[in-house]
Design a protein around this motif. Structure first.
Motif, mmCIF file in Angstrom:
data_model
loop_
_atom_site.group_PDB
_atom_site.id
_atom_site.type_symbol
_atom_site.label_atom_id
_atom_site.label_comp_id
_atom_site.label_asym_id
_atom_site.label_seq_id
_atom_site.Cartn_x
_atom_site.Cartn_y
_atom_site.Cartn_z
ATOM 1 N N ILE A 331 0.875 -1.174 0.000
ATOM 2 C CA ILE A 331 0.000 0.000 0.000
ATOM 3 C C ILE A 331 0.915 1.228 0.000
ATOM 4 N N PRO A 332 0.687 2.186 -0.888
ATOM 5 C CA PRO A 332 1.636 3.310 -1.009
ATOM 6 C C PRO A 332 1.791 4.106 0.289
ATOM 7 N N ASP A 333 3.033 4.432 0.594
ATOM 8 C CA ASP A 333 3.331 5.213 1.796
ATOM 9 C C ASP A 333 2.586 6.546 1.814
ATOM 10 N N GLU A 334 2.478 7.168 0.620
ATOM 11 C CA GLU A 334 1.818 8.482 0.561
ATOM 12 C C GLU A 334 0.374 8.377 1.041
ATOM 13 N N TRP A 335 -0.262 7.259 0.683
ATOM 14 C CA TRP A 335 -1.666 7.080 1.097
ATOM 15 C C TRP A 335 -1.741 6.894 2.617
ATOM 16 N N LEU A 336 -0.853 6.053 3.131
ATOM 17 C CA LEU A 336 -0.831 5.810 4.575
ATOM 18 C C LEU A 336 -0.572 7.122 5.316
ATOM 19 N N ALA A 337 0.382 7.900 4.775
ATOM 20 C CA ALA A 337 0.726 9.164 5.429
ATOM 21 C C ALA A 337 -0.460 10.124 5.415
ATOM 22 N N ARG A 338 -1.223 10.101 4.312
ATOM 23 C CA ARG A 338 -2.364 11.016 4.185
ATOM 24 C C ARG A 338 -3.487 10.680 5.188
ATOM 25 N N TRP A 339 -3.721 9.373 5.416
ATOM 26 C CA TRP A 339 -4.917 8.980 6.167
ATOM 27 C C TRP A 339 -4.661 8.449 7.576
ATOM 28 N N GLN A 340 -3.433 8.012 7.875
ATOM 29 C CA GLN A 340 -3.196 7.344 9.157
ATOM 30 C C GLN A 340 -3.564 8.231 10.354
ATOM 31 N N GLU A 341 -3.248 9.491 10.236
ATOM 32 C CA GLU A 341 -3.484 10.368 11.378
ATOM 33 C C GLU A 341 -4.964 10.434 11.758
ATOM 34 N N GLU A 342 -5.824 10.447 10.749
ATOM 35 C CA GLU A 342 -7.263 10.530 11.019
ATOM 36 C C GLU A 342 -7.858 9.190 11.417
ATOM 37 N N SER A 343 -7.162 8.120 11.092
ATOM 38 C CA SER A 343 -7.742 6.798 11.306
ATOM 39 C C SER A 343 -7.638 6.375 12.771
ATOM 40 N N PRO A 344 -8.725 5.883 13.337
ATOM 41 C CA PRO A 344 -8.680 5.410 14.725
ATOM 42 C C PRO A 344 -7.959 4.070 14.845
ATOM 43 N N VAL A 345 -7.684 3.421 13.736
ATOM 44 C CA VAL A 345 -7.021 2.107 13.760
ATOM 45 C C VAL A 345 -5.796 2.161 12.848
ATOM 46 N N LYS A 346 -4.910 1.201 13.024
ATOM 47 C CA LYS A 346 -3.713 1.184 12.187
ATOM 48 C C LYS A 346 -4.081 0.717 10.780
ATOM 49 N N LEU A 347 -3.670 1.464 9.793
ATOM 50 C CA LEU A 347 -4.019 1.107 8.415
ATOM 51 C C LEU A 347 -3.130 -0.035 7.926
ATOM 52 N N PRO A 348 -3.701 -0.947 7.169
ATOM 53 C CA PRO A 348 -2.913 -2.085 6.681
ATOM 54 C C PRO A 348 -1.925 -1.660 5.584
ATOM 55 N N GLN A 349 -0.818 -2.382 5.480
ATOM 56 C CA GLN A 349 0.227 -1.979 4.537
ATOM 57 C C GLN A 349 0.289 -2.858 3.303
ATOM 58 N N SER A 350 -0.617 -3.837 3.240
ATOM 59 C CA SER A 350 -0.592 -4.757 2.102
ATOM 60 C C SER A 350 -2.005 -4.900 1.527
ATOM 61 N N TRP A 351 -2.053 -5.265 0.255
ATOM 62 C CA TRP A 351 -3.343 -5.539 -0.379
ATOM 63 C C TRP A 351 -3.896 -6.905 0.043
ATOM 64 N N HIS A 352 -3.089 -7.644 0.783
ATOM 65 C CA HIS A 352 -3.527 -8.961 1.249
ATOM 66 C C HIS A 352 -3.572 -8.943 2.766
ATOM 67 N N ASP A 353 -4.576 -9.624 3.343
ATOM 68 C CA ASP A 353 -4.622 -9.722 4.797
ATOM 69 C C ASP A 353 -3.717 -10.861 5.246
ATOM 70 N N PRO A 354 -3.067 -10.683 6.404
ATOM 71 C CA PRO A 354 -2.190 -11.752 6.887
ATOM 72 C C PRO A 354 -3.001 -12.937 7.414
ATOM 73 N N LYS A 355 -2.389 -14.089 7.437
ATOM 74 C CA LYS A 355 -3.016 -15.249 8.084
ATOM 75 C C LYS A 355 -3.164 -14.932 9.564
ATOM 76 N N GLY A 356 -4.176 -15.493 10.187
ATOM 77 C CA GLY A 356 -4.348 -15.248 11.617
ATOM 78 C C GLY A 356 -4.876 -13.856 11.917
ATOM 79 N N LEU A 357 -5.635 -13.307 10.974
ATOM 80 C CA LEU A 357 -6.244 -11.986 11.175
ATOM 81 C C LEU A 357 -7.228 -12.023 12.347
ATOM 82 N N TYR A 358 -7.849 -13.184 12.501
ATOM 83 C CA TYR A 358 -8.843 -13.345 13.575
ATOM 84 C C TYR A 358 -8.601 -14.704 14.221
ATOM 85 N N PRO A 359 -9.093 -14.884 15.458
ATOM 86 C CA PRO A 359 -8.881 -16.156 16.139
ATOM 87 C C PRO A 359 -9.583 -17.310 15.409
#
Lengths: 386, 200
Positions: A331-359
């Motif tokens: 996920i482009p750094d510029e996008w993360l930089a633009r939105w992370q501050e407003e986001s109440p949660v940490k924004l993901p850095q990949s287009w794919h979710d990691p294994k073990g996202l949920y129990p």
């Protein structure tokens, strides 16, 4: 030359905003567009402006008194009778300034997308502002005022004599569209959703199959709560293919609600980004195989606007425009930089979710069995037909 | 709800002297399982599709059930349902004070009524709680609904065990989560939606 895919969007579509605390938040469109631009998947030049829908176009599906009520609510003349009769001014669908105009722009975007596909300018067209599948003929419901998909289906029927297959993978049942065409043999609706036992609107049972001449042109695949990618995708792949083969549509309209993800706060499914990569891929394959490529896609629900919707809808566009290789980039750094501050949660850095996202889901086996049974029931009618 | 609100008013009847094959054909044509049998004095009986099964000759009066249960249009639907259940019958002819048949109530009508009562055919989210069976408990629940601007589309109360009662509601909302949470915080036991097996 025919272009591959059109991305329909106009700023006016952002006006569809109930209030600051409402879960339906069109900032997701801004965030998605920004993500695609920064990922190099979308240029300003690729964007085809939406248009507004005329009142006559709204009336292709909606009742006149309902449209008048929405228009007068827009002007600030809200009557208490509107709440019960027309479903406007409720907790889910409150009145907001210019609501008629904003809702008409969402509809116009879907009509624009339909025209682009049928006028042979593009094979596929996407209007992420559309997908308001709960709207009824004479009543707003579940965050939806005008039902862009129902209107666009009527529009494609009238203007292009098209047989339309509507496929809905929002976590909520696509009730407004289903009931609109329940007795119409030339429109087929297929909805995958979380079981109505758990989730609004409560309908969408596998036994809802259409009525009268339209019997056998409505399909429902309700998933158990906590269903995961594998079981849902297996169902989508199987049922979508069988329904397309049987119904033989001229065009596929997909509603791509992004609320079947584990992170979604309103639903209880356990999809990951994988689900949102694969569903458009299946639709894409089928559109080329059976409909000469004709595929109109719209958005829908999606209430984790930070971690889920921009990536899910971004991925949808990459599938439509043949740019899926971009999903392997971070996920482009510029996008993360633009939105992370407003986001109440940490924004993901990949287009794919990691294994073990949920129990681990303890009842996984039982859930998968129930879903397999549902698929069997949904297909029962089809096996009899052939 | 009264029976006149849910009964079938276009009732298909037959007379005692008609032939049983005509009666069977009539059932098939109108897709019904029961025909009230009438003559000039009003209702004489009921002929069901089971009565005519295999019958090849004879008149309706040879096969019909006599002295049948009937009801009045002003009776309550729930009482009619109880009457049908107790007597193991699937329909009740509705008569006026002169015993003329003016409608019919079948188990299908009762199912339709159940769907209407529970609102399961309308867009809604279902919430169910168990509370102590005490005066004022229902008011507490509906007050919380009001505080969360929830419109209740249907509500019913079922007796539960050990002095408890269950309250089942359908709400006109996509998002019942905060309301359900508030019910729990106010001491209601949340039955539905089922507690997730994992924390979200």
């Amino acid at each position: 030359m025919k272009h591959e895919a059109a991305f329909v969007f106009s700023e006016e579509q952002l006006g569809y905003k109930f209030h600051d605390d409402h879960p339906f938040n069109q900032r997701r469109l801004t965030m998605t567009n920004d993500l695609l631009m920064k990922a190099g998947a979308l240029n300003e030049a690729d964007i085809v402006p939406a248009r507004t829908a005329t009142v006559d176009e709204l009336l292709l599906f909606h009742d006149e008194d309902f449209v008048s009520a929405v228009m007068s609510a827009t002007d600030g003349q809200h009557k208490s009778s509107f709440t019960t009769k027309y479903g406007i001014g409720t907790e889910d669908t409150p009145v907001f300034p210019m609501m008629h105009d904003a809702a008409s722009w969402l509809v116009g975007g879907t009509l624009q997308a339909a025209d682009l596909v049928f006028e042979n300018k593009y094979e596929h067209a996407l209007n992420l502002g559309g997908g308001l599948h709960h709207g009824f003929r004479g009543k707003a419901s579940g965050f939806c005022i005008y039902n862009d998909s129902s209107i666009a289906i009527e529009y494609m029927k009238k203007k292009y004599q098209a047989r339309v297959l509507y496929i809905d993978t929002d976590a909520h049942h696509g009730d407004g569209v289903q009931w609109a065409f329940y007795d119409d043999p030339n429109v087929c609706t297929l909805s995958f959703h979380e079981s109505g036992r758990f989730l609004f609107p409560g309908t969408g049972h596998v036994s809802e199959r259409g009525h009268g001449d339209g019997y056998g042109t409505a399909y429902n695949v309700p998933f158990e709560a906590f269903s995961e990618d594998d079981t849902m995708l297996e169902a989508c792949e199987k049922v979508m293919r069988r329904v397309v083969e049987t119904f033989k549509p001229d065009v596929i309209l997909t509603q791509n609600g992004a609320d079947a993800h584990y992170f979604d706060p309103l639903t209880h499914l356990c999809g990951t980004l994988q689900f949102f990569h694969e569903v458009p891929r299946i639709a894409h394959d089928l559109a080329h195989e059976f409909c000469d490529g004709r595929w109109v896609a719209v958005g829908g629900g999606g209430y984790d606007i930070w971690r889920v919707v921009p990536r899910a809808w971004g991925s949808l566009w990459m599938e439509m425009s043949g740019q899926t290789a971009l999903r392997d980039e971070p996920i482009p750094d510029e996008w993360l930089a633009r939105w992370q501050e407003e986001s109440p949660v940490k924004l993901p850095q990949s287009w794919h979710d990691p294994k073990g996202l949920y129990p681990e889901i303890p009842r996984r086996k039982e859930i998968n069995q129930k879903n397999a049974r549902t698929v069997k029931q949904a297909l029962k009618f089809l096996s009899k037909q052939t | 709800m009264k029976i006149e609100e849910v009964m079938q008013k276009n009732v298909i009847t037959i007379t005692t002297d008609e032939s049983v094959t005509v009666a069977a054909a009539k059932m098939k044509k109108h897709d019904v399982r029961h025909l009230p049998v009438v003559d000039v004095d009003g209702i004489e009986g009921v002929l069901s599709n089971r009565d005519v099964r295999g019958a090849e000759s004879g008149s309706v009066s040879d096969y019909m059930t006599r002295n049948v249960h009937t009801c009045l249009p002003g009776d309550f639907v729930e009482d009619a349902a109880h009457q049908m259940l107790e007597n193991k019958i699937h329909c009740l002819p509705v008569v006026d004070p002169y015993e003329n048949v003016i409608g019919i109530l079948t188990d299908t009508d009762l199912l339709r009524t159940l769907v209407r009562l529970t609102g399961s055919d309308r867009p809604s989210s279902r919430v169910e709680v168990e509370v102590d069976d005490k005066s004022g408990k229902l008011a507490e629940v509906t007050t919380i609904a009001k505080e969360h601007a929830q419109n209740i589309r249907s509500i019913f109360v079922i007796p539960a065990e050990d002095g408890r009662m269950r309250i089942v509601m359908r709400l006109q909302t996509m998002n019942p989560g905060r309301f359900a949470q508030a019910l729990k915080e106010n001491g209601c036991e949340l039955i539905w939606p089922e507690e997730p097996e994992m924390t979200l």
